[in-house]
Design a protein around this motif. Sequence first.
Motif, mmCIF file in Angstrom:
data_model
loop_
_atom_site.group_PDB
_atom_site.id
_atom_site.type_symbol
_atom_site.label_atom_id
_atom_site.label_comp_id
_atom_site.label_asym_id
_atom_site.label_seq_id
_atom_site.Cartn_x
_atom_site.Cartn_y
_atom_site.Cartn_z
ATOM 1 N N ALA A 6 -19.301 -8.329 15.721
ATOM 2 C CA ALA A 6 -19.296 -7.409 15.298
ATOM 3 C C ALA A 6 -19.571 -5.903 14.775
ATOM 4 C CB ALA A 6 -21.198 -8.134 16.156
ATOM 5 N N THR A 7 -19.005 -5.854 15.987
ATOM 6 C CA THR A 7 -18.487 -3.988 15.280
ATOM 7 C C THR A 7 -17.858 -4.138 14.408
ATOM 8 O OG1 THR A 7 -18.017 -4.122 18.106
ATOM 9 C CG2 THR A 7 -17.132 -2.437 16.902
ATOM 10 N N ALA A 8 -16.499 -4.615 14.224
ATOM 11 C CA ALA A 8 -16.522 -4.752 12.544
ATOM 12 C C ALA A 8 -16.915 -4.123 11.388
ATOM 13 C CB ALA A 8 -14.609 -5.502 12.381
ATOM 14 N N VAL A 9 -18.103 -5.685 11.392
ATOM 15 C CA VAL A 9 -19.296 -5.314 10.569
ATOM 16 C C VAL A 9 -19.466 -4.517 10.204
ATOM 17 C CG1 VAL A 9 -21.020 -7.118 9.184
ATOM 18 C CG2 VAL A 9 -18.622 -8.440 10.124
ATOM 19 N N ARG A 10 -19.884 -3.660 11.309
ATOM 20 C CA ARG A 10 -20.674 -3.071 11.033
ATOM 21 C C ARG A 10 -19.842 -1.438 10.779
ATOM 22 N NH1 ARG A 10 -21.257 1.347 15.161
ATOM 23 N NH2 ARG A 10 -23.913 2.373 14.333
ATOM 24 N N ARG A 46 -25.205 7.785 19.030
ATOM 25 C CA ARG A 46 -23.953 6.611 18.968
ATOM 26 C C ARG A 46 -23.595 5.729 19.844
ATOM 27 N NH1 ARG A 46 -21.188 11.696 16.671
ATOM 28 N NH2 ARG A 46 -21.318 12.235 19.157
ATOM 29 N N VAL A 47 -23.410 6.619 20.710
ATOM 30 C CA VAL A 47 -23.247 5.301 22.288
ATOM 31 C C VAL A 47 -24.150 3.955 22.191
ATOM 32 C CG1 VAL A 47 -23.004 4.461 24.538
ATOM 33 C CG2 VAL A 47 -21.205 7.075 23.384
ATOM 34 N N SER A 48 -25.578 4.312 22.358
ATOM 35 C CA SER A 48 -26.237 3.227 22.224
ATOM 36 C C SER A 48 -25.951 2.460 21.534
ATOM 37 C CB SER A 48 -27.581 3.808 22.407
ATOM 38 O OG SER A 48 -28.066 4.671 21.379
ATOM 39 N N ASP A 49 -25.357 2.980 19.910
ATOM 40 C CA ASP A 49 -25.788 1.520 19.053
ATOM 41 C C ASP A 49 -23.912 0.819 18.536
ATOM 42 O OD1 ASP A 49 -27.896 2.439 17.315
ATOM 43 O OD2 ASP A 49 -26.806 3.780 15.605
ATOM 44 N N ALA A 70 -17.889 -1.572 8.540
ATOM 45 C CA ALA A 70 -17.539 -2.169 7.212
ATOM 46 C C ALA A 70 -18.597 -1.833 6.331
ATOM 47 C CB ALA A 70 -16.894 -3.505 7.395
ATOM 48 N N ILE A 71 -20.013 -2.200 6.861
ATOM 49 C CA ILE A 71 -20.810 -2.083 6.180
ATOM 50 C C ILE A 71 -21.296 -0.817 6.080
ATOM 51 C CG2 ILE A 71 -23.574 -2.609 6.767
ATOM 52 C CD1 ILE A 71 -23.297 -5.299 7.114
ATOM 53 N N SER A 72 -21.512 -0.062 6.943
ATOM 54 C CA SER A 72 -22.047 1.849 7.600
ATOM 55 C C SER A 72 -20.895 2.816 6.552
ATOM 56 C CB SER A 72 -21.843 2.119 9.015
ATOM 57 O OG SER A 72 -20.534 2.356 9.274
ATOM 58 N N GLY A 73 -19.598 2.564 6.643
ATOM 59 C CA GLY A 73 -19.021 3.470 5.783
ATOM 60 C C GLY A 73 -18.046 4.415 6.665
ATOM 61 N N PRO A 74 -16.929 4.984 6.147
ATOM 62 C CA PRO A 74 -16.549 5.565 7.147
ATOM 63 C C PRO A 74 -17.633 6.386 7.260
ATOM 64 C CG PRO A 74 -16.587 6.638 4.425
ATOM 65 C CD PRO A 74 -17.239 5.319 4.434
ATOM 66 N N SER A 75 -17.097 7.029 8.384
ATOM 67 C CA SER A 75 -17.894 7.945 9.290
ATOM 68 C C SER A 75 -17.240 9.066 9.406
ATOM 69 C CB SER A 75 -17.406 7.205 10.503
ATOM 70 O OG SER A 75 -16.428 7.486 11.706
ATOM 71 N N ARG A 76 -17.662 10.407 10.190
ATOM 72 C CA ARG A 76 -17.790 11.760 9.563
ATOM 73 C C ARG A 76 -16.619 12.518 11.563
ATOM 74 N NH1 ARG A 76 -22.819 14.251 7.009
ATOM 75 N NH2 ARG A 76 -23.153 12.477 6.393
#
Length: 78
Positions: A66-70, A24-27, A72-78
């Motif tokens: 870029a972080t905001a777009v990522r 997660r941190v590397s992503d 928004a695309i990936s959806g809600p995190s658990r």
Amino acid sequence: MATCPKCLGALNEHHKCPRGIFHRVSDALMTAGVGGLAGWLFCLTIEERPAGALILAAAALGAVLATAVRQAISGPSR
């Protein structure tokens, strides 16, 4: 109901263990780095000799976008 031996979550037919902290941190760092590089290059494309503060601000804005777009695309995190 069975539990997953790895994450101790409910083991159903759609079970998926969460990814580790390193992944997660590397992503997140990769996304921010690519966005910062894109912001820096965009600033250099617009202005011939930009000031250092302008380059830094453009890189920071690119990383945030870029972080905001990522997210928004990936959806809600658990």
